[in-house]
Design a protein around this motif. Structure first.
Motif, mmCIF file in Angstrom:
data_model
loop_
_atom_site.group_PDB
_atom_site.id
_atom_site.type_symbol
_atom_site.label_atom_id
_atom_site.label_comp_id
_atom_site.label_asym_id
_atom_site.label_seq_id
_atom_site.Cartn_x
_atom_site.Cartn_y
_atom_site.Cartn_z
ATOM 1 N N THR A 72 -5.806 19.524 -3.325
ATOM 2 C CA THR A 72 -5.256 18.373 -3.278
ATOM 3 C C THR A 72 -6.269 17.157 -2.809
ATOM 4 O OG1 THR A 72 -4.824 18.461 -0.698
ATOM 5 C CG2 THR A 72 -3.156 19.025 -2.319
ATOM 6 N N ASP A 73 -6.094 16.000 -3.225
ATOM 7 C CA ASP A 73 -6.952 14.958 -3.115
ATOM 8 C C ASP A 73 -7.229 14.623 -1.539
ATOM 9 O OD1 ASP A 73 -7.037 14.604 -5.986
ATOM 10 O OD2 ASP A 73 -6.104 12.691 -6.157
ATOM 11 N N PHE A 74 -6.079 14.772 -0.811
ATOM 12 C CA PHE A 74 -6.404 14.509 0.435
ATOM 13 C C PHE A 74 -7.266 15.606 1.335
ATOM 14 C CE2 PHE A 74 -5.152 14.422 5.088
ATOM 15 C CZ PHE A 74 -5.583 13.431 5.339
ATOM 16 N N GLY A 75 -7.121 16.844 0.810
ATOM 17 C CA GLY A 75 -8.020 17.928 1.408
ATOM 18 C C GLY A 75 -9.487 17.574 0.781
ATOM 19 N N VAL A 76 -9.766 17.025 -0.281
ATOM 20 C CA VAL A 76 -10.969 17.235 -0.654
ATOM 21 C C VAL A 76 -11.743 15.912 0.105
ATOM 22 C CG1 VAL A 76 -12.603 16.523 -2.676
ATOM 23 C CG2 VAL A 76 -10.642 18.079 -2.711
ATOM 24 N N THR A 77 -10.696 14.788 0.237
ATOM 25 C CA THR A 77 -11.326 13.493 0.883
ATOM 26 C C THR A 77 -11.923 13.966 2.256
ATOM 27 O OG1 THR A 77 -9.781 12.415 -0.479
ATOM 28 C CG2 THR A 77 -10.885 11.237 1.295
ATOM 29 N N ALA A 107 0.673 -1.248 0.104
ATOM 30 C CA ALA A 107 0.097 -0.206 -0.008
ATOM 31 C C ALA A 107 0.780 1.236 -0.133
ATOM 32 C CB ALA A 107 -0.911 0.092 1.180
ATOM 33 N N GLY A 108 2.201 1.218 -0.073
ATOM 34 C CA GLY A 108 3.050 2.420 -0.067
ATOM 35 C C GLY A 108 2.764 3.444 -0.879
ATOM 36 N N ARG A 109 2.708 2.945 -2.157
ATOM 37 C CA ARG A 109 2.593 3.795 -3.203
ATOM 38 C C ARG A 109 1.081 4.654 -3.204
ATOM 39 N NH1 ARG A 109 4.112 0.463 -8.463
ATOM 40 N NH2 ARG A 109 3.158 -1.121 -6.994
ATOM 41 N N VAL A 110 0.247 3.869 -2.546
ATOM 42 C CA VAL A 110 -1.005 4.536 -2.724
ATOM 43 C C VAL A 110 -1.097 5.462 -1.359
ATOM 44 C CG1 VAL A 110 -3.524 4.196 -2.455
ATOM 45 C CG2 VAL A 110 -2.014 2.393 -3.678
ATOM 46 N N ALA A 111 -0.620 5.067 -0.532
ATOM 47 C CA ALA A 111 -0.903 6.085 0.676
ATOM 48 C C ALA A 111 0.213 7.254 0.820
ATOM 49 C CB ALA A 111 -0.530 5.016 2.115
ATOM 50 N N VAL A 112 1.279 7.103 0.187
ATOM 51 C CA VAL A 112 2.255 8.257 0.161
ATOM 52 C C VAL A 112 2.591 8.436 -1.110
ATOM 53 C CG1 VAL A 112 4.421 9.079 1.088
ATOM 54 C CG2 VAL A 112 3.191 7.610 2.414
ATOM 55 N N ARG A 113 2.040 9.534 -1.780
ATOM 56 C CA ARG A 113 2.641 9.757 -3.017
ATOM 57 C C ARG A 113 2.384 11.598 -3.459
ATOM 58 N NH1 ARG A 113 -2.402 10.406 -6.013
ATOM 59 N NH2 ARG A 113 -4.248 9.647 -4.409
ATOM 60 N N ARG A 114 3.036 12.060 -4.205
ATOM 61 C CA ARG A 114 2.800 13.337 -4.483
ATOM 62 C C ARG A 114 1.711 13.620 -5.242
ATOM 63 N NH1 ARG A 114 6.058 17.697 -5.059
ATOM 64 N NH2 ARG A 114 7.686 16.674 -4.303
ATOM 65 N N GLU A 115 0.843 14.612 -4.962
ATOM 66 C CA GLU A 115 -0.295 15.201 -5.455
ATOM 67 C C GLU A 115 -0.191 16.348 -6.503
ATOM 68 O OE1 GLU A 115 -3.863 13.981 -2.849
ATOM 69 O OE2 GLU A 115 -2.504 15.257 -1.782
ATOM 70 N N GLY A 116 -1.159 16.534 -7.110
ATOM 71 C CA GLY A 116 -1.238 17.676 -8.194
ATOM 72 C C GLY A 116 -0.840 19.056 -7.297
ATOM 73 N N GLY A 117 -0.172 19.879 -8.301
ATOM 74 C CA GLY A 117 -0.093 21.541 -7.408
ATOM 75 C C GLY A 117 1.163 21.339 -6.268
ATOM 76 N N GLU A 118 1.604 22.648 -5.986
ATOM 77 C CA GLU A 118 2.646 22.651 -5.235
ATOM 78 C C GLU A 118 2.646 22.347 -3.925
ATOM 79 O OE1 GLU A 118 2.630 27.642 -4.707
ATOM 80 O OE2 GLU A 118 3.143 26.640 -6.502
ATOM 81 N N ARG A 119 1.485 22.336 -3.650
ATOM 82 C CA ARG A 119 0.849 22.240 -1.971
ATOM 83 C C ARG A 119 0.833 20.559 -1.747
ATOM 84 N NH1 ARG A 119 -1.844 25.891 0.553
ATOM 85 N NH2 ARG A 119 -1.762 28.354 -0.121
ATOM 86 N N GLY A 120 1.020 20.049 -2.879
ATOM 87 C CA GLY A 120 0.864 18.458 -2.595
ATOM 88 C C GLY A 120 2.126 17.755 -2.293
ATOM 89 N N HIS A 121 2.807 18.131 -1.327
ATOM 90 C CA HIS A 121 4.144 17.435 -1.004
ATOM 91 C C HIS A 121 3.767 16.323 -0.431
ATOM 92 C CE1 HIS A 121 7.827 16.351 1.174
ATOM 93 N NE2 HIS A 121 8.533 17.136 0.084
#
Lengths: 174, 111
Positions: A115-120, A47-61
């Motif tokens: 970011t995807d996480f923010g929307v989630t 699950a590592g690649r799914v759980a920790v990944r770069r997201e779109g935009g500069e805020r998605g570290h």
């Protein structure tokens, strides 16, 4: 590699919590510690690649959620504004269950998160609050379609539907 | 101490009961999801908090384990419940169920 290790670490902490009080090494037995280490490594690899990944935009570290300040903010949000809003909305829906006064409808929100996480986080907060239920998301500009049980305005502001949730989601996740 | 726990349990059971009542009273799948999934979540938070408080107050490894397991169950509930109800709502919209008596339906304009 780093993603695998971080995911494995989180999984291991959860395993330790679940097997609390099983033996004498600390409070864990040696078998549980070994099983936990092996299983969390497997979980990290899968699950590592799914759980920790770069997201779109500069805020998605990818490592931004390791920042303890963000985790602290998340906990504050959970027991403070979120629980309060949830209790208030629960009483409101309880009133509607008993009286049957509803004006349902699906409205469109533009929270402006990147970011995807923010929307989630926002969509889950909205869904967990009674009276609002996120039905669908526009993948391109991250607009949410929310089923609202008491529509007062067909084109509502984000604040009218979910209060301060988007600000908190932005502070925590972006 | 016990009275406090009874109050927590009472609130939890009351909200769970309201969730069940909502299933009967509301007209369609979306409004029922409001009552049935969220009132029950709120009720379950209170029952779980009662178990956590009891576990830590009673002390001893067995009861602390119980409390920690209740915390993890609570976390799992808080993550899976919105995900599940969102999945149900989205699936029912995509299979063509329109919200009954809706005053506005922005999702219809899009597709």
């Amino acid at each position: 590699m780093l993603a695998t290790l971080i995911t494995a670490g989180v999984a291991f902490v959860f395993y330790l919590l679940l097997t609390f009080g099983s033996g004498t090494v600390g409070v864990w037995s040696i078998e549980e510690l070994i099983t936990g280490a092996v299983l969390s490594l497997v979980a990290g690899l899968v699950a590592g690649r799914v759980a920790v990944r770069r997201e779109g935009g500069e805020r998605g570290h990818p490592l931004r959620m390791l920042n303890p300040l963000r985790i602290l903010l998340f906990l504050v949000y959970l027991v403070g504004p979120f629980l309060f809003a949830m209790a208030k909305a629960n009483l409101d829906v309880a009133y509607r269950v008993i009286t049957g006064k509803i004006r349902p409808g699906i409205v469109r929100l533009t929270p402006g998160l990147s970011t995807d996480f923010g929307v989630t986080l926002l969509a889950n907060s909205i869904t967990l609050t009674p009276g609002t239920l996120s039905v669908d998301v526009d993948e391109e500009n991250r607009d949410l379609y929310v089923h609202w049980i008491n529509v007062t305005d067909p084109e509502p502001s984000t604040k009218a539907v979910c209060g301060s949730f988007p600000d908190w989601a932005r502070r925590i996740a972006e | 101490m016990h009275i406090f726990l009874y109050v927590l349990f009472g609130i939890g059971v009351a909200f769970n009961g309201l969730g069940a009542l909502a299933l009967i009273r509301f007209p369609d799948v979306y409004t029922r999801l409001h009552g049935a999934t969220k009132c029950t979540t709120f009720g379950s938070i209170f029952t779980a908090v009662a178990v956590i408080v009891y576990g830590f107050a009673r002390g001893g490894t067995t009861y602390q384990t119980l409390a920690i397991h209740a915390i993890i169950a609570l976390l799992a509930l808080l993550i899976t419940n919105p995900t599940g109800s969102h999945a149900i709502a989205r699936a029912s919209y995509r299979s063509g169920i329109k919200p009954k008596g809706a005053v506005v339906d922005k999702l219809e304009d899009r597709s």
